[in-house]
Scaffold this motif. Structure first.
Motif, PDB file in Angstrom:
ATOM      1  N   VAL A 139       0.835  -1.201   0.000  1.00 18.19           N
ATOM      2  CA  VAL A 139       0.000   0.000   0.000  1.00 18.19           C
ATOM      3  C   VAL A 139       0.873   1.256   0.000  1.00 18.19           C
ATOM      4  N   THR A 140       1.963   1.233   0.761  1.00 17.57           N
ATOM      5  CA  THR A 140       2.878   2.376   0.788  1.00 17.57           C
ATOM      6  C   THR A 140       3.455   2.641  -0.596  1.00 17.57           C
ATOM      7  N   GLY A 141       3.785   1.571  -1.312  1.00 19.24           N
ATOM      8  CA  GLY A 141       4.302   1.729  -2.668  1.00 19.24           C
ATOM      9  C   GLY A 141       3.289   2.370  -3.599  1.00 19.24           C
ATOM     10  N   VAL A 142       2.020   1.953  -3.495  1.00 22.31           N
ATOM     11  CA  VAL A 142       0.974   2.539  -4.335  1.00 22.31           C
ATOM     12  C   VAL A 142       0.769   4.012  -3.970  1.00 22.31           C
ATOM     13  N   LEU A 143       0.803   4.327  -2.679  1.00 24.48           N
ATOM     14  CA  LEU A 143       0.666   5.718  -2.248  1.00 24.48           C
ATOM     15  C   LEU A 143       1.818   6.574  -2.775  1.00 24.48           C
ATOM     16  N   ALA A 144       3.022   6.004  -2.821  1.00 20.78           N
ATOM     17  CA  ALA A 144       4.170   6.734  -3.358  1.00 20.78           C
ATOM     18  C   ALA A 144       3.965   7.049  -4.837  1.00 20.78           C
ATOM     19  N   VAL A 145       3.370   6.115  -5.559  1.00 22.92           N
ATOM     20  CA  VAL A 145       3.061   6.361  -6.975  1.00 22.92           C
ATOM     21  C   VAL A 145       2.055   7.503  -7.109  1.00 22.92           C
ATOM     22  N   LEU A 146       1.046   7.520  -6.236  1.00 21.00           N
ATOM     23  CA  LEU A 146       0.047   8.587  -6.272  1.00 21.00           C
ATOM     24  C   LEU A 146       0.678   9.941  -5.986  1.00 21.00           C
ATOM     25  N   VAL A 147       1.612   9.981  -5.052  1.00 23.44           N
ATOM     26  CA  VAL A 147       2.317  11.239  -4.763  1.00 23.44           C
ATOM     27  C   VAL A 147       3.077  11.710  -5.996  1.00 23.44           C
ATOM     28  N   ALA A 148       3.726  10.781  -6.688  1.00 25.01           N
ATOM     29  CA  ALA A 148       4.448  11.142  -7.913  1.00 25.01           C
ATOM     30  C   ALA A 148       3.498  11.665  -8.987  1.00 25.01           C
ATOM     31  N   LEU A 149       2.287  11.100  -9.057  1.00 27.17           N
ATOM     32  CA  LEU A 149       1.315  11.520 -10.063  1.00 27.17           C
ATOM     33  C   LEU A 149       0.761  12.919  -9.800  1.00 27.17           C
ATOM     34  N   MET A 150       0.950  13.430  -8.586  1.00 29.62           N
ATOM     35  CA  MET A 150       0.498  14.789  -8.289  1.00 29.62           C
ATOM     36  C   MET A 150       1.200  15.818  -9.173  1.00 29.62           C
ATOM     37  N   ARG A 151       2.376  15.457  -9.690  1.00 31.12           N
ATOM     38  CA  ARG A 151       3.132  16.367 -10.551  1.00 31.12           C
ATOM     39  C   ARG A 151       2.762  16.212 -12.023  1.00 31.12           C
TER      40      ARG A 151
ATOM     41  N   LEU B  86      -6.784  11.709  -7.238  1.00 32.12           N
ATOM     42  CA  LEU B  86      -5.690  11.153  -6.439  1.00 32.12           C
ATOM     43  C   LEU B  86      -6.020  11.169  -4.956  1.00 32.12           C
ATOM     44  N   PHE B  87      -6.700  12.245  -4.505  1.00 32.09           N
ATOM     45  CA  PHE B  87      -7.065  12.330  -3.089  1.00 32.09           C
ATOM     46  C   PHE B  87      -7.945  11.158  -2.680  1.00 32.09           C
ATOM     47  N   TRP B  88      -8.994  10.888  -3.472  1.00 35.00           N
ATOM     48  CA  TRP B  88      -9.926   9.845  -3.071  1.00 35.00           C
ATOM     49  C   TRP B  88      -9.310   8.458  -3.161  1.00 35.00           C
ATOM     50  N   ILE B  89      -8.469   8.219  -4.146  1.00 37.36           N
ATOM     51  CA  ILE B  89      -7.767   6.933  -4.213  1.00 37.36           C
ATOM     52  C   ILE B  89      -6.852   6.783  -3.010  1.00 37.36           C
ATOM     53  N   ALA B  90      -6.128   7.854  -2.698  1.00 39.13           N
ATOM     54  CA  ALA B  90      -5.213   7.811  -1.556  1.00 39.13           C
ATOM     55  C   ALA B  90      -5.974   7.616  -0.254  1.00 39.13           C
ATOM     56  N   PHE B  91      -7.128   8.279  -0.125  1.00 38.66           N
ATOM     57  CA  PHE B  91      -7.891   8.145   1.112  1.00 38.66           C
ATOM     58  C   PHE B  91      -8.338   6.707   1.326  1.00 38.66           C
TER      59      PHE B  91
END
Length: 220
Positions: free
Chosen positions: A130-142, A151-156
């Protein structure tokens, strides 16, 4: 009280977050589990007072919850109200927001239990995934093409399985790969962390802006 509050109140807001998290956990367990031996602790004969669970299992429970969450988002979209968290100030938009939060918490708990108990990854493996997927979402913010609201709702949703696996890691016995802090010890640790983060966020909000009207983030 949170829905009727005319200004952002950290106590109300985080109390509802915590309450929907606990409600989501119990709803997930009720949907997915039953009174069979594999879900009972040593020496227990029932899951507690009242109905003993629907026993739908994680795949069926997740399918139902995903459908409910999508239905909430479709209804939300049809109302024309914003999905942007900073701009949620009306009663209707906030009611939809908290409905989505509750179902997201329930879905995330089901995912976390599946990763911990049924996937073979264990607590640490599930948390790392899950941490790895969250890291990908953080990268996608750019990436401009990917909306931050999505991204917010997927991360939540993903923070719940991360929290569930972390909770299992803290509470489960050493023989099962946990730290054996028990529910009381783990709750005390996590509550202290939550209060600390709430205090830090409140200080930062007071430094950056004084809200004129209610917003879920304290910014208006």
């Amino acid at each position: 009280m949170q829905l009727r509050s005319r200004r952002y109140n950290p106590f109300f807001y985080w109390t509802v977050i915590l309450s929907t998290s606990m409600a989501g956990t119990t709803m997930s367990d009720f949907m997915n589990r039953d009174a069979s031996a594999k879900f009972l602790t040593d020496g227990a004969t029932s899951l507690g007072w009242g109905p003993q669970g629907l026993g739908l299992g994680y795949p069926m429970g997740a399918a139902i919850l995903i459908s409910l969450l999508l239905a909430i988002f479709v209804l939300w979209k049809c109302t024309g109200l914003t999905f942007a968290i900073r701009d949620i100030v009306s009663f209707r938009a906030e009611a939809l927001f908290w409905a989505a939060i509750l179902v997201s918490n329930t879905l995330g708990t089901s995912m976390g239990d599946f990763l911990s108990d049924s996937s073979g990854l264990g607590y640490a493996g599930g948390a790392l995934l899950v941490t790895g997927v969250l890291a990908v979402l953080v990268a996608l913010m750019r990436v401009p093409a990917v909306p931050n609201v999505v991204l917010f709702w997927i991360a939540f949703v993903l923070t719940r399985p991360l929290g569930a696996t972390a909770g299992d890691f803290l509470t489960k016995p050493l023989a099962k790969g946990g730290l054996d802090l028990g529910t009381a010890g783990s709750s005390a640790v996590l509550l202290a962390v939550l209060i600390g983060l709430m205090g830090y966020a409140h200080v930062q909000e007071r430094r950056t802006a004084v809200p004129r009207t209610k917003s879920l983030t304290g910014v208006s």
